[in-house]
Motif scaffolding. Sequence first.
Motif, PDB file in Angstrom:
ATOM      1  N   GLU A 168       0.814  -1.206   0.000  1.00 26.52           N
ATOM      2  CA  GLU A 168       0.000   0.000   0.000  1.00 26.52           C
ATOM      3  C   GLU A 168       0.850   1.259   0.000  1.00 26.52           C
ATOM      4  O   GLU A 168       0.538   2.236  -0.669  1.00 26.52           O
ATOM      5  N   ASP A 169       1.941   1.219   0.773  1.00 28.28           N
ATOM      6  CA  ASP A 169       2.747   2.431   0.949  1.00 28.28           C
ATOM      7  C   ASP A 169       4.140   2.329   0.341  1.00 28.28           C
ATOM      8  O   ASP A 169       4.986   3.196   0.578  1.00 28.28           O
ATOM      9  N   VAL A 170       4.421   1.272  -0.438  1.00 26.45           N
ATOM     10  CA  VAL A 170       5.767   1.137  -0.984  1.00 26.45           C
ATOM     11  C   VAL A 170       5.769   0.339  -2.287  1.00 26.45           C
ATOM     12  O   VAL A 170       4.972  -0.578  -2.473  1.00 26.45           O
ATOM     13  N   PHE A 171       6.650   0.747  -3.190  1.00 24.40           N
ATOM     14  CA  PHE A 171       6.918   0.005  -4.424  1.00 24.40           C
ATOM     15  C   PHE A 171       8.435  -0.140  -4.473  1.00 24.40           C
ATOM     16  O   PHE A 171       9.152   0.846  -4.624  1.00 24.40           O
ATOM     17  N   ARG A 172       8.927  -1.351  -4.304  1.00 23.58           N
ATOM     18  CA  ARG A 172      10.370  -1.529  -4.170  1.00 23.58           C
ATOM     19  C   ARG A 172      10.873  -2.652  -5.062  1.00 23.58           C
ATOM     20  O   ARG A 172      10.229  -3.692  -5.199  1.00 23.58           O
ATOM     21  N   LEU A 173      12.056  -2.415  -5.636  1.00 23.69           N
ATOM     22  CA  LEU A 173      12.715  -3.408  -6.464  1.00 23.69           C
ATOM     23  C   LEU A 173      13.921  -3.965  -5.709  1.00 23.69           C
ATOM     24  O   LEU A 173      14.768  -3.209  -5.235  1.00 23.69           O
ATOM     25  N   TYR A 174      13.988  -5.287  -5.588  1.00 26.28           N
ATOM     26  CA  TYR A 174      15.149  -5.938  -4.982  1.00 26.28           C
ATOM     27  C   TYR A 174      15.930  -6.617  -6.104  1.00 26.28           C
ATOM     28  O   TYR A 174      15.358  -7.351  -6.914  1.00 26.28           O
ATOM     29  N   GLY A 175      17.236  -6.371  -6.149  1.00 20.79           N
ATOM     30  CA  GLY A 175      18.040  -6.880  -7.253  1.00 20.79           C
ATOM     31  C   GLY A 175      19.073  -7.913  -6.834  1.00 20.79           C
ATOM     32  O   GLY A 175      19.652  -7.834  -5.742  1.00 20.79           O
ATOM     33  N   PHE A 176      19.329  -8.873  -7.742  1.00 21.49           N
ATOM     34  CA  PHE A 176      20.264  -9.963  -7.479  1.00 21.49           C
ATOM     35  C   PHE A 176      21.030 -10.292  -8.752  1.00 21.49           C
ATOM     36  O   PHE A 176      20.468 -10.274  -9.849  1.00 21.49           O
ATOM     37  N   LEU A 177      22.303 -10.620  -8.603  1.00 20.65           N
ATOM     38  CA  LEU A 177      23.114 -10.964  -9.763  1.00 20.65           C
ATOM     39  C   LEU A 177      22.806 -12.357 -10.273  1.00 20.65           C
ATOM     40  O   LEU A 177      23.030 -12.661 -11.436  1.00 20.65           O
ATOM     41  N   GLU A 178      22.295 -13.231  -9.409  1.00 24.19           N
ATOM     42  CA  GLU A 178      21.960 -14.588  -9.810  1.00 24.19           C
ATOM     43  C   GLU A 178      20.491 -14.873  -9.554  1.00 24.19           C
ATOM     44  O   GLU A 178      19.930 -14.450  -8.537  1.00 24.19           O
ATOM     45  N   GLU A 179      19.866 -15.619 -10.448  1.00 23.01           N
ATOM     46  CA  GLU A 179      18.472 -15.998 -10.278  1.00 23.01           C
ATOM     47  C   GLU A 179      18.302 -16.863  -9.027  1.00 23.01           C
ATOM     48  O   GLU A 179      17.286 -16.774  -8.332  1.00 23.01           O
ATOM     49  N   ALA A 180      19.284 -17.692  -8.723  1.00 22.03           N
ATOM     50  CA  ALA A 180      19.199 -18.536  -7.531  1.00 22.03           C
ATOM     51  C   ALA A 180      19.089 -17.692  -6.265  1.00 22.03           C
ATOM     52  O   ALA A 180      18.372 -18.048  -5.316  1.00 22.03           O
ATOM     53  N   GLU A 181      19.782 -16.555  -6.243  1.00 24.85           N
ATOM     54  CA  GLU A 181      19.702 -15.670  -5.082  1.00 24.85           C
ATOM     55  C   GLU A 181      18.303 -15.082  -4.942  1.00 24.85           C
ATOM     56  O   GLU A 181      17.759 -14.997  -3.843  1.00 24.85           O
ATOM     57  N   ARG A 182      17.735 -14.647  -6.073  1.00 24.84           N
ATOM     58  CA  ARG A 182      16.378 -14.101  -6.031  1.00 24.84           C
ATOM     59  C   ARG A 182      15.383 -15.155  -5.534  1.00 24.84           C
ATOM     60  O   ARG A 182      14.507 -14.876  -4.711  1.00 24.84           O
TER      61      ARG A 182
END
Length: 217
Positions: A54-68
Amino acid sequence: MIGKLKGVVDSVAEEDAVIDVGGVGYLVTAGSRTLARLEPGAEASLHIETYVREDVFRLYGFLEEAERAWFVRLQTVQGVGARHALAILDALPAGEIENAAALGDASAFERAKGVGKKLAQRIAAELKDKAPPTGRRLARGTHESLAAVVGGAPAPEGGEPVPAAASAAREAAVSALVNLGYGESEARQAAAHAFRVLGEHADEGRLIKHALKELAR
């Protein structure tokens, strides 16, 4: 939703980075392990987990798909939020998280900043009998190594980057053990133990042999 960003690193801060994609700067939150590998002015490709609240739109980034994928899986454990998940990924590479989960090794998770003994024990207990996350299926030719995503040295000649090859060997060993009649949980534990002892360069055959010795005890 945004699943991946490929562009130029505009800037890097303590908890996030700005990735310039066609003139648009995307603010991406990431762990210190990832941020340390991003160089302003260099190209980067990041796997993205998008959070919309509701109060946030955030992108989390990772160099590997396994990490995500592990970032998402870890948060299925009660008491583990995004900050805890990033801290665990900072303390343990994805492959070691898989080992720790299979072995129920709470002490490994306790190495993460902000993860106390009780939470580490809960994480180990809840993940122990679960198969590792499969993540998103990547296009053929997509490399998962840091070298491939930020312009370092190429992957080893004639094959996948070592982390992906190691993961494939471990999964093949688990499959072989299951086909021999062992339960998936004990097969994963034995393969994880073999992987931890032999290292990421061990091939499928050596992993199976060591795992069978472990199961025979």
